[in-house]
Design a protein around this motif. Structure first.
Motif, PDB file in Angstrom:
ATOM      1  N   VAL A 159      -1.440 -29.008  -9.092  1.00 17.14           N
ATOM      2  CA  VAL A 159      -0.944 -27.626  -9.157  1.00 17.14           C
ATOM      3  C   VAL A 159      -1.209 -26.917  -7.832  1.00 17.14           C
ATOM      4  O   VAL A 159      -0.339 -26.223  -7.291  1.00 17.14           O
ATOM      5  N   GLN A 160      -2.386 -27.113  -7.285  1.00 19.07           N
ATOM      6  CA  GLN A 160      -2.699 -26.456  -6.004  1.00 19.07           C
ATOM      7  C   GLN A 160      -1.773 -26.957  -4.894  1.00 19.07           C
ATOM      8  O   GLN A 160      -1.332 -26.187  -4.043  1.00 19.07           O
ATOM      9  N   LYS A 161      -1.470 -28.261  -4.921  1.00 18.49           N
ATOM     10  CA  LYS A 161      -0.531 -28.786  -3.899  1.00 18.49           C
ATOM     11  C   LYS A 161       0.833 -28.118  -4.053  1.00 18.49           C
ATOM     12  O   LYS A 161       1.502 -27.793  -3.064  1.00 18.49           O
ATOM     13  N   LEU A 162       1.253 -27.924  -5.308  1.00 20.27           N
ATOM     14  CA  LEU A 162       2.548 -27.274  -5.531  1.00 20.27           C
ATOM     15  C   LEU A 162       2.522 -25.825  -5.049  1.00 20.27           C
ATOM     16  O   LEU A 162       3.484 -25.337  -4.451  1.00 20.27           O
ATOM     17  N   TRP A 163       1.415 -25.146  -5.314  1.00 22.45           N
ATOM     18  CA  TRP A 163       1.307 -23.744  -4.867  1.00 22.45           C
ATOM     19  C   TRP A 163       1.273 -23.648  -3.341  1.00 22.45           C
ATOM     20  O   TRP A 163       1.575 -22.597  -2.773  1.00 22.45           O
ATOM     21  N   ASP A 164       0.881 -24.748  -2.708  1.00 24.37           N
ATOM     22  CA  ASP A 164       0.833 -24.767  -1.243  1.00 24.37           C
ATOM     23  C   ASP A 164       2.078 -25.420  -0.638  1.00 24.37           C
ATOM     24  O   ASP A 164       2.108 -25.731   0.555  1.00 24.37           O
ATOM     25  N   GLY A 165       3.087 -25.645  -1.474  1.00 22.20           N
ATOM     26  CA  GLY A 165       4.253 -26.408  -1.022  1.00 22.20           C
ATOM     27  C   GLY A 165       5.123 -25.679   0.002  1.00 22.20           C
ATOM     28  O   GLY A 165       5.911 -26.297   0.702  1.00 22.20           O
ATOM     29  N   TRP A 166       5.017 -24.375   0.046  1.00 23.53           N
ATOM     30  CA  TRP A 166       5.754 -23.592   1.046  1.00 23.53           C
ATOM     31  C   TRP A 166       4.722 -22.910   1.944  1.00 23.53           C
ATOM     32  O   TRP A 166       3.795 -22.274   1.442  1.00 23.53           O
ATOM     33  N   ASP A 167       4.915 -22.980   3.250  1.00 19.62           N
ATOM     34  CA  ASP A 167       4.055 -22.198   4.152  1.00 19.62           C
ATOM     35  C   ASP A 167       4.269 -20.716   3.869  1.00 19.62           C
ATOM     36  O   ASP A 167       5.356 -20.302   3.445  1.00 19.62           O
ATOM     37  N   ASP A 168       3.226 -19.927   4.151  1.00 22.12           N
ATOM     38  CA  ASP A 168       3.350 -18.484   3.903  1.00 22.12           C
ATOM     39  C   ASP A 168       4.498 -17.854   4.682  1.00 22.12           C
ATOM     40  O   ASP A 168       5.082 -16.867   4.249  1.00 22.12           O
ATOM     41  N   ASP A 169       4.801 -18.434   5.838  1.00 20.76           N
ATOM     42  CA  ASP A 169       5.860 -17.819   6.655  1.00 20.76           C
ATOM     43  C   ASP A 169       7.180 -18.594   6.577  1.00 20.76           C
ATOM     44  O   ASP A 169       8.031 -18.506   7.465  1.00 20.76           O
ATOM     45  N   ALA A 170       7.347 -19.347   5.480  1.00 20.84           N
ATOM     46  CA  ALA A 170       8.560 -20.178   5.375  1.00 20.84           C
ATOM     47  C   ALA A 170       9.834 -19.339   5.250  1.00 20.84           C
ATOM     48  O   ALA A 170      10.885 -19.698   5.756  1.00 20.84           O
ATOM     49  N   LEU A 171       9.693 -18.187   4.585  1.00 29.58           N
ATOM     50  CA  LEU A 171      10.872 -17.348   4.364  1.00 29.58           C
ATOM     51  C   LEU A 171      11.205 -16.590   5.656  1.00 29.58           C
ATOM     52  O   LEU A 171      10.372 -15.834   6.157  1.00 29.58           O
ATOM     53  N   VAL A 172      12.411 -16.825   6.164  1.00 26.37           N
ATOM     54  CA  VAL A 172      12.820 -16.203   7.421  1.00 26.37           C
ATOM     55  C   VAL A 172      13.788 -15.050   7.143  1.00 26.37           C
ATOM     56  O   VAL A 172      13.656 -13.959   7.685  1.00 26.37           O
ATOM     57  N   GLY A 173      14.771 -15.301   6.299  1.00 23.97           N
ATOM     58  CA  GLY A 173      15.750 -14.267   5.941  1.00 23.97           C
ATOM     59  C   GLY A 173      16.563 -13.790   7.127  1.00 23.97           C
ATOM     60  O   GLY A 173      16.829 -12.598   7.264  1.00 23.97           O
TER      61      GLY A 173
END
Ligand code: FMN
Length: 445
Positions: A159-173
């Motif tokens: 579960v922790q790996k899944l929660w870490d699956g996206w970097d915090d700055d992955a969303l660029v928009g």
């Protein structure tokens, strides 16, 4: 130095923690099936500036319970999602079982709640004790205690790996470039383990808290190990200050073995309580509850908690020596067997004394006395706060919010307003940085 105060979490289920709470109130016994009743509890919790509320859960019911007390075991995550819309501050902790679910599913549901509540989600990780639940989940027998906890370790890791699956700055928009999120910022778990294989990332970015807050309430050595490795809040404790101080030190030592800092865990022992404006009034309210309780329910419930089958005992005789000699089957059983040994009490008599979980605190008195107990425990380092178990809901929680909290504020140990936004903020817990060691970036396609 961050502000230090007593942390307060509350049980928010049904008509209260006492099995007869529904019988001593004016309310419709079906009230617990309406969202409005949960909403009322959540609003009181916010009025009292509590850190969080939590909903217990088991994915199955021991049928005897339906006769004696209101059954409202809704899916806690759905209730919490509804409460997220009508509350602003209070943390929302839902219980979910690692034995009867899959990591991808729960990782997704808790991270969803974290978004919907803007960072107020917590997960009470349980391994489910009731053996009968297995029959609802297709054939496999209820796994033994050690297996359930071994599964829970791998489960939470995934579960922790899944929660870490996206970097915090992955969303660029970036509308101009047509880039919503950076694919190179995805880290699929690619987990191949003993019990679970999980390939890909969740379908939305890292949630506001990074990880919803992890909570643990298991009392056995294995339960404490799971808490020491992962939990940030722990709901169990001990009935005396001295034992609770030792217990807290034990959990912190074990957490250090797992490489965690000493301030990584908040211990919030369960605190069942009945309040009255005088001692005599509180005792009378409690006596009214006891008078409305059922001796049949009590012994069946104690048998369930100690994993004794009703056919193994005569409730009107002492526990058989053979059972006692074979040793307790659960952590609660250890407390109960120790009490039963060498006494002539029948099992029914033994059970009658447990309005609360054996080995837990049990308070009846005035707001002043309760504030004193809380302050003493907190100042002695026996607890970081408490998991309030109001005997009658919403009555006892409202009395707590309106009469105990102001006393704690005057004593300088309760907050005067919410200063943070997330559940982590309320408990002073750090936002976890993604652990990258075990994951690998997605291959370019
Ligand atoms: C405050 C509190 C809340 C709990 N809530 C749940 C729950 O919702 N569901 C559940 O299956 N167990 C719940 N438990 C029980 C524990 O998860 C655990 O099964 C029990 O303490 C026995 O521990 P052990 O399995 O480590 O022996 C709770 C315990 C406490 C003290």
């Amino acid at each position: 130095m961050p502000e230090r105060h007593v942390h307060l979490n509350t049980f928010a289920h049904g008509s209260g923690y006492h099995e007869a709470a529904w019988r001593v109130q004016e309310r419709d016994p079906a009230e617990v099936l309406r969202l409005a009743s949960y909403e009322e509890i959540a609003r009181i919790a916010e009025r009292g500036l509590l850190d969080s509320l939590f909903l217990a859960d088991s994915p199955g019911v021991a049928e005897f319970r339906t006769e004696f007390l209101p059954q409202s075991a809704f899916d806690p995550l759905q209730v919490m999602a509804a409460l997220a819309a009508v509350t602003e501050h209070v943390g929302l902790i839902a219980t979910a079982s690692t034995t009867y679910s899959k990591p991808y599913d729960l990782a997704r549901r808790f991270a969803s709640l974290d978004f919907l509540s803007e960072g107020r989600a917590g997960w009470n990780v349980v391994t489910t004790r009731i053996p009968g639940v297995a029959e609802n989940f297709g054939g496999e027998p209820h796994p033994p205690h050690a297996d359930r906890y071994a599964r829970a370790h791998e489960y939470v890791e995934v579960v922790q790996k899944l929660w870490d699956g996206w970097d915090d700055d992955a969303l660029v928009g970036d509308k101009a470039a047509g880039l919503w999120a950076r694919r190179a910022s995805l880290h699929p778990p690619a987990h191949r383990g003993e019990r679970f294989d999980v390939a890909s990332v969740l379908g939305f970015p890292r949630s506001p808290q990074g990880h919803p807050v992890l909570v643990q309430a298991g009392a056995s050595d294995a339960g404490i190990d799971l808490a020491a490795r992962f939990a940030e809040l722990v709901f169990i404790g001990q009935p005396t200050i001295a034992e609770a101080v030792a217990f807290r030190a034990r959990v912190q030592r074990r957490a250090a073995d797992f490489g965690r800092p000493s301030d990584a865990i908040r211990i919030l022992p369960a605190l069942p309580f009945t309040l009255g404006s005088t001692d005599a009034e509180a005792k009378a309210l409690r006596a009214e509850l006891e008078a409305a309780s059922s001796s049949e329910f009590r012994w069946r419930n104690l048998a369930a908690m100690t994993e004794i089958e009703p056919h193994e005992i005569d409730p009107d005789a002492p526990l058989p020596a053979a059972l006692l000699d074979a040793g307790p089957r659960t952590s609660i059983g250890a407390t109960v067997y120790a009490l039963a040994r060498g006494r002539e009490q029948t099992f029914r008599q033994l059970a009658e004394q447990f309005a609360v979980r054996p080995g837990a605190l049990d308070f009846t008195g005035t707001p002043e006395e309760l504030a004193t107990l809380i302050e003493q425990w907190w100042r002695a380092g026996a607890a970081d706060g408490f998991t309030l178990m109001p005997m009658v809901l919403p009555r006892d929680l409202a009395l707590f919010a309106d009469h105990v909290v102001p006393l704690l504020q005057r004593r300088g140990i309760a907050r005067h307003e919410y200063t943070g936004r997330t559940l982590r903020d309320h408990y002073g817990l750090a936002r976890p940085r993604p652990a990258r060691a075990a994951s690998r970036p997605v291959a370019a396609a």
